[in-house]
Design a protein around this motif. Structure first.
Motif, PDB file in Angstrom:
ATOM      1  N   CYS A 500      -9.647 -11.975  -1.000  1.00 33.37           N
ATOM      2  CA  CYS A 500      -9.086 -12.559  -1.435  1.00 33.37           C
ATOM      3  C   CYS A 500      -7.432 -13.098  -2.114  1.00 33.37           C
ATOM      4  O   CYS A 500      -7.110 -13.072  -3.245  1.00 33.37           O
ATOM      5  N   TYR A 501      -8.496 -11.333  -3.144  1.00 38.18           N
ATOM      6  CA  TYR A 501      -7.325 -10.989  -4.151  1.00 38.18           C
ATOM      7  C   TYR A 501      -6.307 -10.441  -3.768  1.00 38.18           C
ATOM      8  O   TYR A 501      -6.191  -9.685  -3.267  1.00 38.18           O
ATOM      9  N   CYS A 502      -5.172 -11.311  -4.609  1.00 38.35           N
ATOM     10  CA  CYS A 502      -3.909 -10.599  -4.192  1.00 38.35           C
ATOM     11  C   CYS A 502      -3.128 -10.383  -5.577  1.00 38.35           C
ATOM     12  O   CYS A 502      -2.733 -11.039  -6.593  1.00 38.35           O
ATOM     13  N   ALA A 503      -2.405  -8.971  -5.001  1.00 42.13           N
ATOM     14  CA  ALA A 503      -1.725  -8.159  -6.405  1.00 42.13           C
ATOM     15  C   ALA A 503      -0.492  -8.446  -6.268  1.00 42.13           C
ATOM     16  O   ALA A 503       0.255  -7.678  -7.071  1.00 42.13           O
ATOM     17  N   LYS A 504       0.894  -8.985  -5.161  1.00 47.27           N
ATOM     18  CA  LYS A 504       1.350  -8.469  -4.939  1.00 47.27           C
ATOM     19  C   LYS A 504       2.387  -9.202  -6.107  1.00 47.27           C
ATOM     20  O   LYS A 504       4.132  -8.555  -6.082  1.00 47.27           O
ATOM     21  N   LYS A 505       2.541 -10.504  -6.284  1.00 51.09           N
ATOM     22  CA  LYS A 505       3.351 -10.929  -7.601  1.00 51.09           C
ATOM     23  C   LYS A 505       2.869 -10.421  -9.234  1.00 51.09           C
ATOM     24  O   LYS A 505       2.895 -11.011 -10.200  1.00 51.09           O
ATOM     25  N   HIS A 506       2.217  -9.384  -9.358  1.00 48.47           N
ATOM     26  CA  HIS A 506       1.525  -8.472 -10.819  1.00 48.47           C
ATOM     27  C   HIS A 506       2.814  -8.275 -11.721  1.00 48.47           C
ATOM     28  O   HIS A 506       3.259  -7.872 -10.444  1.00 48.47           O
ATOM     29  N   SER A 507       2.826  -8.506 -11.955  1.00 52.18           N
ATOM     30  CA  SER A 507       4.450  -7.856 -13.508  1.00 52.18           C
ATOM     31  C   SER A 507       4.262  -7.128 -12.973  1.00 52.18           C
ATOM     32  O   SER A 507       5.489  -5.912 -12.789  1.00 52.18           O
ATOM     33  N   GLN A 508       3.617  -6.141 -13.374  1.00 47.78           N
ATOM     34  CA  GLN A 508       3.670  -4.209 -13.643  1.00 47.78           C
ATOM     35  C   GLN A 508       3.611  -3.542 -11.780  1.00 47.78           C
ATOM     36  O   GLN A 508       4.470  -2.989 -11.455  1.00 47.78           O
ATOM     37  N   VAL A 509       3.435  -4.473 -10.756  1.00 42.84           N
ATOM     38  CA  VAL A 509       4.272  -4.266  -9.388  1.00 42.84           C
ATOM     39  C   VAL A 509       4.879  -4.884  -9.630  1.00 42.84           C
ATOM     40  O   VAL A 509       6.216  -4.186  -8.592  1.00 42.84           O
ATOM     41  N   LEU A 510       6.279  -5.964  -9.701  1.00 37.84           N
ATOM     42  CA  LEU A 510       7.211  -6.313  -9.776  1.00 37.84           C
ATOM     43  C   LEU A 510       8.040  -5.625 -10.658  1.00 37.84           C
ATOM     44  O   LEU A 510       9.104  -5.340  -9.582  1.00 37.84           O
ATOM     45  N   SER A 511       8.156  -4.427 -11.040  1.00 34.19           N
ATOM     46  CA  SER A 511       8.981  -4.007 -12.354  1.00 34.19           C
ATOM     47  C   SER A 511       8.438  -2.124 -11.717  1.00 34.19           C
ATOM     48  O   SER A 511       9.202  -1.791 -11.861  1.00 34.19           O
ATOM     49  N   GLY A 512       7.652  -2.419 -10.736  1.00 33.91           N
ATOM     50  CA  GLY A 512       7.284  -1.044 -10.274  1.00 33.91           C
ATOM     51  C   GLY A 512       6.219  -0.414 -10.853  1.00 33.91           C
ATOM     52  O   GLY A 512       6.554   1.327 -10.576  1.00 33.91           O
ATOM     53  N   ASP A 513       5.692  -0.412 -12.035  1.00 37.78           N
ATOM     54  CA  ASP A 513       5.050   0.450 -12.846  1.00 37.78           C
ATOM     55  C   ASP A 513       4.035   1.032 -12.750  1.00 37.78           C
ATOM     56  O   ASP A 513       3.016   2.018 -12.752  1.00 37.78           O
ATOM     57  N   ALA A 514       3.030  -0.296 -11.366  1.00 38.01           N
ATOM     58  CA  ALA A 514       2.163   0.411 -10.540  1.00 38.01           C
ATOM     59  C   ALA A 514       2.034  -0.317  -9.252  1.00 38.01           C
ATOM     60  O   ALA A 514       2.960  -1.142  -8.958  1.00 38.01           O
ATOM     61  N   THR A 515       1.266   0.304  -8.034  1.00 38.37           N
ATOM     62  CA  THR A 515       1.005  -0.567  -6.923  1.00 38.37           C
ATOM     63  C   THR A 515       0.202  -1.747  -7.506  1.00 38.37           C
ATOM     64  O   THR A 515      -0.505  -1.525  -7.738  1.00 38.37           O
ATOM     65  N   GLU A 516       0.583  -2.074  -5.446  1.00 35.33           N
ATOM     66  CA  GLU A 516      -0.092  -3.353  -5.375  1.00 35.33           C
ATOM     67  C   GLU A 516      -2.174  -2.929  -5.047  1.00 35.33           C
ATOM     68  O   GLU A 516      -2.789  -3.386  -6.241  1.00 35.33           O
ATOM     69  N   GLU A 517      -2.350  -1.706  -4.758  1.00 33.11           N
ATOM     70  CA  GLU A 517      -3.237  -1.152  -4.515  1.00 33.11           C
ATOM     71  C   GLU A 517      -4.260  -0.738  -6.007  1.00 33.11           C
ATOM     72  O   GLU A 517      -5.626  -1.008  -6.267  1.00 33.11           O
ATOM     73  N   GLU A 518      -3.625  -0.202  -6.594  1.00 29.78           N
ATOM     74  CA  GLU A 518      -3.412   0.274  -7.953  1.00 29.78           C
ATOM     75  C   GLU A 518      -4.661  -0.893  -8.999  1.00 29.78           C
ATOM     76  O   GLU A 518      -5.602  -0.372  -9.853  1.00 29.78           O
ATOM     77  N   ILE A 519      -3.397  -1.875  -8.948  1.00 33.13           N
ATOM     78  CA  ILE A 519      -3.839  -3.150  -9.655  1.00 33.13           C
ATOM     79  C   ILE A 519      -4.785  -3.740  -8.961  1.00 33.13           C
ATOM     80  O   ILE A 519      -6.112  -4.819  -9.807  1.00 33.13           O
ATOM     81  N   LYS A 520      -5.418  -3.692  -8.212  1.00 31.29           N
ATOM     82  CA  LYS A 520      -6.163  -4.516  -7.233  1.00 31.29           C
ATOM     83  C   LYS A 520      -7.680  -3.445  -7.373  1.00 31.29           C
ATOM     84  O   LYS A 520      -8.773  -4.427  -7.548  1.00 31.29           O
ATOM     85  N   SER A 521      -7.705  -2.718  -7.744  1.00 30.82           N
ATOM     86  CA  SER A 521      -9.048  -0.928  -7.725  1.00 30.82           C
ATOM     87  C   SER A 521      -9.072  -1.687  -9.414  1.00 30.82           C
ATOM     88  O   SER A 521     -10.343  -1.161  -9.683  1.00 30.82           O
ATOM     89  N   SER A 522      -8.364  -2.010 -10.315  1.00 29.92           N
ATOM     90  CA  SER A 522      -8.208  -2.052 -12.034  1.00 29.92           C
ATOM     91  C   SER A 522      -8.902  -3.552 -11.716  1.00 29.92           C
ATOM     92  O   SER A 522     -10.199  -3.292 -12.276  1.00 29.92           O
ATOM     93  N   PHE A 523      -8.861  -4.228 -11.132  1.00 35.41           N
ATOM     94  CA  PHE A 523      -9.606  -5.507 -11.595  1.00 35.41           C
ATOM     95  C   PHE A 523     -10.782  -5.274 -10.709  1.00 35.41           C
ATOM     96  O   PHE A 523     -12.026  -5.923 -11.308  1.00 35.41           O
ATOM     97  N   LEU A 524     -11.302  -5.017  -9.950  1.00 36.03           N
ATOM     98  CA  LEU A 524     -12.044  -5.085  -9.093  1.00 36.03           C
ATOM     99  C   LEU A 524     -13.121  -4.458  -9.573  1.00 36.03           C
ATOM    100  O   LEU A 524     -14.683  -4.818 -10.312  1.00 36.03           O
TER     101      LEU A 524
END
Length: 569
Positions: A500-524
């Motif tokens: 259910c967790y979605c990182a598509k609209k995360h600020s770092q993903v939108l700015s290009g500083d991190a990928t969606e998978e990286e943000i999701k892995s860090s959260f989990l």
């Protein structure tokens, strides 16, 4: 055969034959192959053995003399035969041939590139072609401009559509919430107006036995449910003066249970405070399936008093109801679920109140205002001082500290009552490098340990030293968790969290500083570290994560948008 191979001298006879053969070859002698083969086809060139014999590339030990009796003068694996067929090739010959073909192709490509090179002395294009090029360039620019405009318009339309969809969803949620509240209000009015007459004790007195038990004359002392008690036939007029107008003079408020149990913490509670007798009641809104709903009494209507804090023993008044206020009750005196009765005191947190009704009641009521005592002011000041000391330390590692403290206390809580002594809390602050001056800590402990039994609930202690997010933010955290825990079991499998967790609209993903998978892995990874059981997430663990995250986010809307984008609420 007498041959001179690798420095071994041949016999005189063999030397004579070799010398004579060399003379014939040098004179252009050709073998008579017609004796052993058919007529040479016209397309096959003549085999000149003289050239073969005078080649410098041949090795001395590979030479085999010609013999008319044997048409194939070479060994089976030799590359030189007299047959018109295709000669057999050795692996070395094949490799050598492939290498030659590669070199030939490379030279051919280089030659073609040299031929394609545009010379420098080309004549300048004519005006006709210049005009065509200018027209083509203008058309390309116009096409790109129109494409950019269409793309920008699509993005704008998508943004407007998403915004309108979000507003529509919010309106639908508000309408649904209003319907729930209206359902509970109607149920409360029906319950209180009907019970005021039916439960009147005079309904069962001063009535003849024959009249009272008209249908069951032989049951004398039969239970009340077997007696005929029709309201319009009774001769007793109830002394209750309750009417709908009297009951409408009330304050409605929303509440939640302060509990680490996810099933209890996510109960939807709606309470009412009645001004005519200073009584209150709390109802729980419950939904069974998709279409069936009901409002059930959670705390029966009655007059209650504070059971904790500086106002302990004082009756609840209108001034006790505000967003963030705590209402305490003795759980032993109420009909509550067993999970709630495990704690001696039930604490309800007021999450929302009817502001319009509050303003009307304040203007029409007299003598309800209670001034804040000096002691309560001093307690607030102590809390602010301690939280100010730890604020800078928590701003950079709030999530790790809050989740770590929760896990630390849960592992120590063997009795499952959540209460610890002062020494345990001091040790916990030392482990997590949250140093508080001794004087401030003692002042804080005197406030928390009002019963003087050297035991304080660790949730209350954590809220005192760190603080907590406001009820606006907390409402969205509960909404996100209730979306995940749709069965209201109190825990969510980690597999569902991952899905259910979605990182598509995360600020770092939108700015290009991190990928969606990286943000999701860090959260989990952070959430798994906070959980006692890595395969599931409880409500208190989920709440601790966002409690720590809330420390570093000043704006409420920024925090709410993080939850909306991550969980789609």
């Amino acid at each position: 055969m007498d041959l001179e191979v690798k420095g071994v001298a041949a016999s005189p006879r063999g030397q004579a034959e070799l010398s004579s053969r060399g003379k014939k070859l040098s004179q252009g002698w050709k073998p008579n192959i017609q004796a052993t083969h058919g007529v040479r086809p016209a397309e096959v060139p003549c085999l000149d053995l003289g050239k073969l014999g005078s080649s410098d590339e041949e090795d001395g030990d590979s030479y085999i003399p010609y013999n008319k009796r044997f048409p194939r003068i070479g060994p089976p694996d030799s590359s030189s035969t007299v047959s018109w067929g295709t000669p057999l090739q050795t692996p070395y010959a094949q490799h050598h041939q492939t290498q030659q073909m590669g070199n030939h192709c490379q030279k051919k490509m280089e030659l073609s590139l040299e031929q394609k090179t545009i010379p420098e002395n080309l004549p300048s294009p004519t005006d006709k072609y210049k005009l065509k090029y200018q027209q083509y360039e203008a058309e390309m620019k116009e096409g790109y401009k129109q494409y950019s405009q269409r793309t920008a318009e699509k993005k704008k339309n998508n943004a407007q559509f998403q915004e309108s969809s979000r507003k529509t969803a919010h309106k639908e949620e508000d309408v649904a919430a209003q319907r729930r509240k209206q359902t509970v209000v109607e149920q409360v009015m029906v319950d209180q107006l009907s019970r005021a007459v039916i439960s009147d004790p005079e309904q069962s007195t001063n009535i003849g036995t024959c009249q009272r038990d008209r249908t069951f004359a032989g049951l004398g002392t039969a239970p009340l449910r077997f007696r005929k008690r029709t309201l319009h036939e009774t001769k007793i007029r109830t002394r209750s003066a309750l009417t709908e107008n009297v009951l409408s003079n009330k304050l409605r408020f929303d509440g939640r249970i302060m509990s680490r149990n996810g099933r209890d913490a996510c109960r939807e509670l709606i309470g009412f405070f009645f001004m005519y007798d200073r009584s209150l009641t709390v109802y729980e809104y419950r939904q069974f399936g998709k279409n069936r709903t009901n409002a059930l009494p959670f705390i029966q209507k009655g007059v209650y008093s504070h059971q904790h804090g500086q106002r302990k023993g004082q009756q609840y008044d209108l001034s006790d109801f505000y967003v963030g206020a705590n209402l305490t009750f003795l759980s032993c005196n109420l009909s509550l679920p067993e999970s709630i009765k495990q704690s001696p005191i039930l604490t309800l947190r007021v999450t929302n109140i009817d502001e319009a009704a509050m303003n009307i009641l304040k203007t029409t009521s007299v003598g309800i205002k209670q001034d804040i005592t000096q002691q309560e002011t001093d307690e607030s000041r102590v809390f602010r001082v301690v939280q100010g000391i730890l604020k800078e330390k928590l701003s950079k590692r709030g999530v790790r500290v809050v989740t770590g403290l929760g896990k630390y206390f849960r592992e120590l809580d063997q009795k499952r009552d959540g209460a610890f002594s002062k020494a345990v809390f001091k040790q916990a602050l030392t482990v997590f490098h949250l140093e508080v001056p001794e004087r401030d800590f003692e002042s804080l402990w005197l406030i928390l340990d009002d019963s003087c039994n050297d035991k304080v609930d660790y949730g209350e202690f954590t809220r005192a030293i760190i603080g907590e997010m406001n009820e606006y933010r907390k409402a969205f955290v509960r909404k996100a968790y209730m979306k995940l825990d749709f069965n209201k079991t109190g825990s969510v499998p980690m597999v569902d969290i991952r899905k259910c967790y979605c990182a598509k609209k995360h600020s770092q993903v939108l700015s290009g500083d991190a990928t969606e998978e990286e943000i999701k892995s860090s959260f989990l990874e952070t959430l798994e570290d906070a959980c006692s059981n890595s395969s599931e997430v409880s409500y208190c663990e989920f709440e601790d994560y966002y409690e720590g995250l809330s420390i570093g986010i000043m704006d409420d809307e920024d925090f709410v948008n993080i939850l909306r984008n991550a969980w789609g609420i």
